[in-house]
Design an enzyme around this catalytic site. Structure first.
Site, mmCIF file in Angstrom:
data_model
loop_
_atom_site.group_PDB
_atom_site.id
_atom_site.type_symbol
_atom_site.label_atom_id
_atom_site.label_comp_id
_atom_site.label_asym_id
_atom_site.label_seq_id
_atom_site.Cartn_x
_atom_site.Cartn_y
_atom_site.Cartn_z
ATOM 1 N N ASP A 55 -2.413 9.934 -10.212
ATOM 2 C CA ASP A 55 -2.421 8.838 -11.190
ATOM 3 C C ASP A 55 -1.019 8.578 -11.729
ATOM 4 O OD1 ASP A 55 -5.118 8.536 -10.867
ATOM 5 O OD2 ASP A 55 -5.686 9.509 -12.754
ATOM 6 N N GLU A 106 -4.736 2.490 -4.197
ATOM 7 C CA GLU A 106 -3.271 2.497 -4.166
ATOM 8 C C GLU A 106 -2.705 1.207 -3.584
ATOM 9 O OE1 GLU A 106 -4.635 4.602 -0.354
ATOM 10 O OE2 GLU A 106 -5.325 4.324 -2.405
ATOM 11 N N ASN A 142 -2.886 13.083 -3.651
ATOM 12 C CA ASN A 142 -4.045 13.521 -4.439
ATOM 13 C C ASN A 142 -4.556 14.885 -3.990
ATOM 14 O OD1 ASN A 142 -4.430 11.478 -6.370
ATOM 15 N ND2 ASN A 142 -5.497 10.167 -4.916
ATOM 16 N N ASP A 179 0.848 -1.191 0.000
ATOM 17 C CA ASP A 179 0.000 0.000 0.000
ATOM 18 C C ASP A 179 0.887 1.246 0.000
ATOM 19 O OD1 ASP A 179 -3.040 0.807 0.570
ATOM 20 O OD2 ASP A 179 -1.733 2.194 1.653
ATOM 21 N N ILE A 180 0.574 2.198 -0.883
ATOM 22 C CA ILE A 180 1.336 3.448 -0.937
ATOM 23 C C ILE A 180 0.945 4.310 0.261
ATOM 24 C CG2 ILE A 180 1.836 5.526 -2.272
ATOM 25 C CD1 ILE A 180 1.097 3.993 -4.791
#
Length: 204
Positions: A87, A114, A78, A70-71
């Site tokens: 993106d 993500e 964002n 997971d980022i």
């Protein structure tokens, strides 16, 4: 005259057969492309959840270590730079993961948002050597800055949860939940960590 008729008939038959073969090949190519687009995430170019639904039906979990990546703080990316930049960062992170996994052995799937699901093919000689992919990934990640436009760059970190023995679960969903629990511990523990289920921190 009869010979000419026979020749024309043969030529016509061959021509129709060639047209049929060409049409059949074009249909195969079209079907392949449709299938690929169905199973590939349009944004990142890696497999998507639709592919996972098929993959989990035939995958032998004895052969894999299951990782959930997971980022970290992706929502902030964002919110700060906009979804177009988000993106782009997502695409760049996916490319970085792909550069470090083993083509034709490991399987990378965008699980959602993500979050990625990575199946690492086991090294029969050593379980821990399978995690060399994670080592390489973290090493490159720490030395990479991601462009967010206007000559500005940011660092990205990942939290990773790993289930070393997914085959001990009754099915993929149960195996995934254990990896996801490890991911939760990694994020709860400050992010930028790798946790092996149940709660063992893997230093990278």
């Amino acid at each position: 005259s009869i010979v000419n008729i026979i020749q024309y008939g043969l030529f016509g038959t061959v021509f129709i057969m060639i047209l049929f073969v060409v049409f059949y090949m074009l249909q195969l190519i079209k079907n392949y492309r449709v299938k690929q687009s169905t199973y590939v995430d349009a944004l990142t170019g890696v497999y998507n959840r639709k592919y996972l639904e098929e993959f989990e039906r035939f995958v032998n979990l004895n052969n894999y270590v299951l990782c959930v990546l997971d980022i970290d703080k992706f929502k902030e990316v964002n919110d700060t730079y906009g979804h177009d930049v988000g993106d782009k960062v997502l695409r760049d992170v996916a490319k970085l993961i792909v550069r470090n996994y083993r083509i034709n052995e490991d399987v990378l799937i965008r699980y959602g948002g993500e979050e990625f699901c990575l199946f690492l093919k086991k090294d029969r000689s050593s379980q821990m050597s399978t995690l060399a992919v994670i080592d390489r990934l973290y090493s490159e990640l720490k030395n990479t800055q991601f462009s967010v436009g206007h000559d500005k760059f940011i660092n990205i970190t990942l939290s990773v949860g790993i289930n070393m023995h997914p085959y001990e679960s009754r099915n993929f969903n149960e195996a995934f939940k254990l990896a996801d629990e490890a991911l939760y511990l990694a994020k709860k523990g400050g992010r930028d960590k790798v946790i092996i289920y149940p709660d063992v921190e893997y230093v990278v």
